[in-house]
Design a protein around this motif. Structure first.
Motif, PDB file in Angstrom:
ATOM      1  N   TYR A  24       0.554  -1.225  -0.091  1.00  0.00           N
ATOM      2  CA  TYR A  24      -0.449  -0.037   0.175  1.00  0.00           C
ATOM      3  C   TYR A  24       0.499   1.056   0.240  1.00  0.00           C
ATOM      4  CZ  TYR A  24      -2.733   4.206   1.344  1.00  0.00           C
ATOM      5  OH  TYR A  24      -3.480   4.972   1.533  1.00  0.00           O
ATOM      6  N   ARG A  25       1.941   1.459   0.731  1.00  0.00           N
ATOM      7  CA  ARG A  25       2.400   2.275   0.761  1.00  0.00           C
ATOM      8  C   ARG A  25       3.618   2.464  -1.019  1.00  0.00           C
ATOM      9  NH1 ARG A  25       4.637   5.574   4.852  1.00  0.00           N
ATOM     10  NH2 ARG A  25       3.809   4.149   6.679  1.00  0.00           N
ATOM     11  N   ALA A  26       4.266   1.604  -1.274  1.00  0.00           N
ATOM     12  CA  ALA A  26       4.644   2.102  -2.529  1.00  0.00           C
ATOM     13  C   ALA A  26       3.506   2.974  -3.780  1.00  0.00           C
ATOM     14  CB  ALA A  26       5.277   0.474  -2.857  1.00  0.00           C
ATOM     15  N   PRO A  86      -0.362  11.219  -0.103  1.00  0.00           N
ATOM     16  CA  PRO A  86      -0.232  11.426   1.260  1.00  0.00           C
ATOM     17  C   PRO A  86       0.473  10.974   2.328  1.00  0.00           C
ATOM     18  CG  PRO A  86      -1.793  12.833   1.410  1.00  0.00           C
ATOM     19  CD  PRO A  86      -1.889  12.123   0.155  1.00  0.00           C
ATOM     20  N   TYR A  87       0.447  10.045   2.110  1.00  0.00           N
ATOM     21  CA  TYR A  87       0.374   8.796   3.424  1.00  0.00           C
ATOM     22  C   TYR A  87       1.933   8.364   3.122  1.00  0.00           C
ATOM     23  CZ  TYR A  87       0.755   3.734   5.518  1.00  0.00           C
ATOM     24  OH  TYR A  87       0.789   3.098   6.450  1.00  0.00           O
ATOM     25  N   HIS A  88       2.449   8.310   1.956  1.00  0.00           N
ATOM     26  CA  HIS A  88       4.205   8.170   2.096  1.00  0.00           C
ATOM     27  C   HIS A  88       4.666   9.449   2.738  1.00  0.00           C
ATOM     28  CE1 HIS A  88       8.240   6.824   1.930  1.00  0.00           C
ATOM     29  NE2 HIS A  88       8.373   7.149   0.756  1.00  0.00           N
ATOM     30  N   ARG A  89       5.307   9.757   3.437  1.00  0.00           N
ATOM     31  CA  ARG A  89       6.017  10.576   4.161  1.00  0.00           C
ATOM     32  C   ARG A  89       7.646  10.480   4.051  1.00  0.00           C
ATOM     33  NH1 ARG A  89       1.253  11.197   6.780  1.00  0.00           N
ATOM     34  NH2 ARG A  89      -0.006  13.050   6.529  1.00  0.00           N
ATOM     35  N   GLU A  90       8.696  11.589   3.429  1.00  0.00           N
ATOM     36  CA  GLU A  90      10.176  10.996   3.891  1.00  0.00           C
ATOM     37  C   GLU A  90      10.371  12.321   4.562  1.00  0.00           C
ATOM     38  OE1 GLU A  90      12.452   9.291   0.574  1.00  0.00           O
ATOM     39  OE2 GLU A  90      10.815  10.074  -0.275  1.00  0.00           O
TER      40      GLU A  90
END
Length: 155
Positions: A141-143, A151-155
């Motif tokens: 899901y994150r990929a 916006p789920y994935h943040r760095e």
């Protein structure tokens, strides 16, 4: 693209299943994600090597038709989320059918490791197999969210 997560064992703690269900529902239909759970073998008074071989046969049988087979193993390559996203992007562009394999409590048979296209690791930590399932679905899901600028994935 089709992604099959094939993991030995049917009984999961409720909180694990709730997490898997949550992330699975977030995945787009066109991803064709499936969780397949062949029954684990009984271990009491049984030869562990034979258990691993039998479970390996179940994993490979359920991955028939996949052109990419990725087995999760403690010695496998640990990918970043960006690397997984890049792999998924390639799978999507190529229309691949991918099987992600998680063995039973005693791990994978040598035959599964030999037939796998790639060996991936999830962590240097020792994880329960139920947790490995949840982490795998979350990372898929994150990929996906990374590829779609969600916006789920943040760095």
């Amino acid at each position: 693209m089709r992604i099959n997560l094939i993991a030995i064992g049917k009984k999961m703690p409720g909180w694990i299943q709730t997490g898997i269900d949550y992330y699975q529902k977030q995945l787009p239909r066109e991803m064709n994600f499936n969780l397949i759970t062949p029954e684990g073998q009984k271990r009491k008074n049984t030869n562990i090597k034979q258990v691993k071989e039998t479970e390996g046969e179940l994993l490979l049988k359920n991955s028939t038709g996949s052109n990419i087979i990725i087995a999760f193993d403690e010695h496998g390559k640990q990918n970043t989320t960006k690397e997984i996203a890049k792999a998924m992007e390639n799978w999507q562009q190529n229309g691949d059918t991918v099987s992600l394999l998680i063995g039973g409590a005693d791990g994978l048979s040598d035959s599964v490791k030999k037939q796998a296209t790639q060996l991936w690791g999830l962590s240097n930590l020792t994880l329960p197999h139920s947790m490995a399932r949840l982490l795998t679905v979350e990372q898929i899901y994150r990929a996906h969210s990374l590829l779609t600028n969600h916006p789920y994935h943040r760095e």
